[in-house]
Design a protein around this motif. Structure first.
Motif, short mmCIF file in Angstrom:
data_model
loop_
_atom_site.label_atom_id
_atom_site.label_comp_id
_atom_site.label_asym_id
_atom_site.label_seq_id
_atom_site.Cartn_x
_atom_site.Cartn_y
_atom_site.Cartn_z
N ALA A 1 0.92 -1.49 0.15
CA ALA A 1 0.23 0.48 0.41
C ALA A 1 0.94 0.59 0.30
CB ALA A 1 -1.27 -0.14 1.03
N SER A 2 2.17 1.37 0.69
CA SER A 2 2.74 2.41 0.81
C SER A 2 3.30 2.67 -1.02
CB SER A 2 3.78 1.92 2.11
OG SER A 2 4.86 3.39 2.05
N VAL A 3 3.97 1.45 -1.56
CA VAL A 3 4.27 1.97 -2.20
C VAL A 3 3.19 1.79 -3.68
CG1 VAL A 3 5.53 0.84 -4.29
CG2 VAL A 3 6.60 -0.10 -2.00
N LEU A 4 2.21 1.63 -3.54
CA LEU A 4 1.21 2.17 -4.34
C LEU A 4 0.87 3.39 -4.52
CD1 LEU A 4 -0.91 0.88 -6.72
CD2 LEU A 4 -2.55 0.57 -4.78
N SER A 5 1.36 3.57 -2.82
CA SER A 5 -0.02 5.64 -2.51
C SER A 5 1.52 6.37 -2.82
CB SER A 5 0.25 5.21 -1.08
OG SER A 5 0.64 6.79 -0.70
N HIS A 6 3.01 5.74 -3.20
CA HIS A 6 4.00 7.03 -3.52
C HIS A 6 3.25 6.65 -5.10
CE1 HIS A 6 7.62 7.49 -5.00
NE2 HIS A 6 7.94 8.62 -3.63
N ASN B 1 2.74 10.88 -6.94
CA ASN B 1 3.16 11.64 -7.98
C ASN B 1 2.42 12.48 -9.29
OD1 ASN B 1 5.26 11.93 -6.90
ND2 ASN B 1 6.63 10.48 -7.61
N PRO B 2 1.77 11.23 -9.93
CA PRO B 2 1.14 11.20 -11.67
C PRO B 2 -0.39 12.20 -10.80
CG PRO B 2 1.66 9.14 -11.28
CD PRO B 2 1.43 9.44 -9.87
N LEU B 3 -0.83 11.35 -9.97
CA LEU B 3 -2.19 12.64 -9.04
C LEU B 3 -1.90 14.61 -9.24
CD1 LEU B 3 -3.85 10.08 -7.13
CD2 LEU B 3 -4.86 10.39 -9.18
N ASN B 4 -0.43 13.74 -8.22
CA ASN B 4 -0.15 15.86 -8.04
C ASN B 4 -0.05 16.50 -9.57
OD1 ASN B 4 -0.36 15.34 -5.41
ND2 ASN B 4 1.66 14.80 -4.75
N VAL B 5 0.69 16.13 -10.98
CA VAL B 5 0.80 16.30 -11.95
C VAL B 5 -0.90 17.02 -12.60
CG1 VAL B 5 1.26 15.54 -14.68
CG2 VAL B 5 3.11 15.03 -12.29
#
Length: 167
Positions: A136-141, A145-149
Motif C-alpha cells: 500500500a505504501s509503494v502503491l500510494s507513492h 506523483n501522477p495525481l499531483n501532476v
C-alpha cells in the motif's frame, strides 16, 4: 506429580527434536540449565523421534541409556503435538501411568497444540499485514506523483479557460 516434563520442538533444519521448555527438576540434572537446547536433542530415528512421528500417545519406560540427561526418569508418556513437536511427561516411579493420568497429559498436549497453531496463525497474519502495508505504501507513492501532476495541470487549465467541465 510429574517432575520430568519436556516440550520438544521439531527443528526441521537440524532434523531433530530440541528441548524448548524443561521442568525445573530436569534443569537441576543438566550441567548447564541455560543451554538445554544444545544438551537435550534427539535426531531422526531415535526412540523419541519415533514417538513424535506416531499419531497417538505412547507410554514409555525410560532406561538410563535413553534419557536425554542424567535424570532418574523411569516411566512416562510421550504425546505428539502435531507438527510442532512432542510433550513428554515422566516420573521417578517405576509404575506406569494410569489411564486417567495419560488422558490428562493428552488434554494438556491438545491445548499446547491448539495454542501453538493459533500463535503460528497470528504470526502469519502479521507477516501478511506487513507485506500488505508495504504494498500500500509503494502503491500510494506511485500514484501520488501522477495525481499531483494531474491536479497541477487542472489548476493551470482552470486559470486559462472558464470551462464548466473542469469542475
Amino acid at each position: 506429580d510429574y517432575p520430568f516434563s519436556v516440550l520438544w520442538y521439531a527443528d526441521s533444519e537440524a532434523d531433530a527434536l530440541v528441548a524448548g521448555a524443561v521442568s525445573s527438576m530436569i534443569e537441576n540434572h543438566l550441567d548447564d540449565a541455560t543451554n538445554a537446547q544444545s544438551t537435550m536433542r534427539h535426531q531422526r530415528g531415535s526412540w523419541l523421534w519415533k514417538a513424535y512421528e506416531a499419531e497417538d500417545s505412547q507410554r514409555m519406560t525410560v532406561s538410563n541409556e535413553q534419557a536425554a540427561s542424567d535424570t532418574p526418569v523411569h516411566s512416562g508418556v510421550a504425546i505428539p503435538i502435531g507438527d510442532h513437536g512432542l510433550l513428554t511427561v515422566g516420573t521417578e516411579q517405576e509404575t506406569t501411568l494410569s489411564e486417567s493420568e495419560v488422558r490428562l497429559v493428552e488434554i494438556l498436549g491438545q491445548n499446547i497444540e491448539t495454542a501453538l497453531s493459533q500463535l503460528e496463525q497470528q504470526q502469519e497474519l502479521k507477516r501478511r499485514n506487513k507485506r500488505l502495508e508495504e504494498f500500500a505504501s509503494v502503491l500510494s507513492h506511485d500514484l501520488r506523483n501522477p495525481l499531483n501532476v494531474a491536479v497541477g495541470r487542472l489548476e493551470l487549465a482552470r486559470e486559462e479557460t472558464d470551462n464548466e467541465d473542469l469542475e
